[in-house]
Design a protein around this motif. Structure first.
Motif, mmCIF file in Angstrom:
data_model
loop_
_atom_site.group_PDB
_atom_site.id
_atom_site.type_symbol
_atom_site.label_atom_id
_atom_site.label_comp_id
_atom_site.label_asym_id
_atom_site.label_seq_id
_atom_site.Cartn_x
_atom_site.Cartn_y
_atom_site.Cartn_z
ATOM 1 N N ASP A 184 12.260 -35.092 5.233
ATOM 2 C CA ASP A 184 12.027 -36.540 5.197
ATOM 3 C C ASP A 184 13.285 -37.288 4.748
ATOM 4 O O ASP A 184 13.593 -38.372 5.280
ATOM 5 N N GLU A 185 13.986 -36.713 3.780
ATOM 6 C CA GLU A 185 15.238 -37.354 3.344
ATOM 7 C C GLU A 185 16.278 -37.332 4.458
ATOM 8 O O GLU A 185 17.043 -38.299 4.638
ATOM 9 N N LYS A 231 26.682 -40.063 4.372
ATOM 10 C CA LYS A 231 25.563 -39.322 4.973
ATOM 11 C C LYS A 231 25.888 -37.837 5.089
ATOM 12 O O LYS A 231 25.019 -36.974 4.886
ATOM 13 N N LYS A 275 13.348 -37.442 15.501
ATOM 14 C CA LYS A 275 11.959 -37.724 15.893
ATOM 15 C C LYS A 275 11.400 -36.695 16.874
ATOM 16 O O LYS A 275 10.183 -36.535 16.974
ATOM 17 N N ASN A 294 15.510 -37.294 7.591
ATOM 18 C CA ASN A 294 15.004 -38.231 8.586
ATOM 19 C C ASN A 294 15.355 -39.675 8.231
ATOM 20 O O ASN A 294 15.571 -40.506 9.117
ATOM 21 N N GLU A 295 15.392 -39.971 6.930
ATOM 22 C CA GLU A 295 15.801 -41.313 6.505
ATOM 23 C C GLU A 295 17.274 -41.572 6.804
ATOM 24 O O GLU A 295 17.668 -42.703 7.090
ATOM 25 N N PRO A 343 17.230 -41.408 11.420
ATOM 26 C CA PRO A 343 15.871 -41.600 11.961
ATOM 27 C C PRO A 343 15.791 -41.438 13.479
ATOM 28 O O PRO A 343 14.765 -41.035 14.001
#
Length: 400
Positions: free
Chosen positions: A253-254, A312, A264, A256-257, A260
């Motif tokens: 989830d991190e 990132k 998916k 994915n943040e 994004p």
């Protein structure tokens, strides 16, 4: 007895007439054990002989009472009450024999004295207490322990229920623990009855009864312990899977943040698998996404965007390190199992990802420095093309 008579009448278990009855065999006891009634003109010698025969018979009955072998407490008590009445007749007969002073009178007198002494040594209350003790033991065995073990045995060897979720697994494990506690209660009762068996008159018979139940209990206890171990292992393994799955989903989830648009389409391979089979693949979704990002790394179009991309990358390297810790824990759990090969393959893939992220991080550090030098050269406008060329070479190196 009366119930049996009722069955005979209801079932017609009788001969219609006396002619249909089979011939009855008349028999008499062995001559040496048979004590007939007194004769009309019985002599003193005959009375003495009859007294000796009665004494021998009574002594055998006394031995049955005192030894306790092949006789229940009720039978011994009835024998005692009967002999106490017969002893009065025996003493009266001895007095009659004493009038004539036969040859065997002294022998008969000694025998009667031994019988009186033996009867005086027996206590009515002691025999009653023995009956209570024996009945208490028999009730404990037949009315309490045996039905209890029957129920435990039926429950111990029934087919185990397979849980479909973690809460159900914990519920089944709790039921197994409760059943094991019930088995321990039965063990305490067996120990108590085992102690009481040593206090019974017929120890061999009593110990045999309790030993039979001990053997049954041994199998029940083994089944109960196995059930607890198996269900506890299921709960622990399932709980470990949930813990690892939660940590893996968290780092995904991190990630994915951070990206994004590029995560998916990644699918979770553990959705349709059992927890034991899904454990080696909890990090596969994060790993596939990380490999996809290495091939589709976003290209910065400004110095500010370059700083964002660099941040990132550092965050991705941190997430990969956390993923490596998760794989290490899973590898310790799956070691020496067929599933360990899958964990090892993912570990090798993640190591390549970490190496690639480190290389990209170093290149981004150099790119930021080159970009900063190019901006400073542009601001001074000193017509020096070296900073621009150095930036372009590093940019190509990072995103070629």
């Amino acid at each position: 007895m009366f119930e049996r008579l009722a069955e005979i009448v209801l079932n017609g278990e009788r001969y219609p007439t006396e002619a249909d009855q089979p011939p009855i065999m008349l028999w008499f006891p062995i001559e040496k054990d048979y004590v007939g009634p007194a004769l009309m003109n019985e002599t003193v010698e005959q009375k003495t002989d009859r007294l000796l025969k009665l004494s021998r018979k009574i002594r055998s009955q006394l031995h049955k009472i005192t030894s306790g072998l092949d006789a229940t407490g009720e039978e011994r008590l009835l024998e005692y009450l009967e002999l106490r009445e017969v002893s009065v007749e025996l003493n009266g007969l001895l007095a009659e024999c004493g009038e004539g002073k036969s040859e065997n009178y002294e022998k008969a007198k000694r025998t009667v004295t031994e019988i009186n002494t033996a009867l005086q040594g027996l206590e009515f209350e002691a025999l009653v207490k023995e009956i209570l003790k024996e009945n208490h033991f028999q009730i404990g065995i037949n009315k309490i322990l045996v039905p209890w073990l029957d129920n435990l045995q039926k429950e111990a060897f029934q087919n185990p229920e397979k849980p479909d979720n973690f809460d159900k697994a914990r519920e089944i494990e709790n039921e197994a623990v409760i059943f094991a506690k019930e088995v321990r209660k039965a063990n305490r009762m067996i120990s108590q009855l085992d102690t009481e068996a040593d206090l019974q008159e017929n120890k061999i018979f009593s110990k045999g009864l309790i030993d039979d139940q001990k053997l049954r209990f041994k199998h029940i206890a083994q089944a109960a312990a196995t059930r607890v171990e198996q269900n506890r292992a299921i709960v622990l393994n399932w709980g470990f899977y949930i813990e690892m799955k939660t940590e893996a989903d968290k780092i995904f989830d991190e990630l994915n943040e951070l990206y994004p648009d590029q995560t998916k389409d990644v699918k979770d391979e553990t959705e349709d698998l059992d927890y034991s089979k899904a454990l080696p693949f909890v990090l596969n979704k994060f790993l596939s996404c990380s490999e996809l990002l290495l091939t589709n790394q976003p290209k910065p179009d400004s110095q500010e965007n370059c700083c964002v991309v660099h941040e990132k990358l550092n965050k991705s390297r941190e997430l990969a390190s956390r993923g490596m810790k998760i794989l290490t824990k899973i590898g310790e759990c799956t070691e020496k199992t067929p599933a360990h090969q899958s964990v090892w393959d993912q570990t090798c893939r993640l190591k390549k990802v970490v190496t690639a992220l480190n290389d990209k991080g170093l290149n981004m550090d150099k790119l930021m420095k080159k970009w900063d030098g190019m901006v400073k050269s542009q601001q001074t406008d000193d017509l020096d093309f070296q900073p621009l060329l150095a930036f372009m070479n590093q940019y190509v190196k990072c995103f070629s």
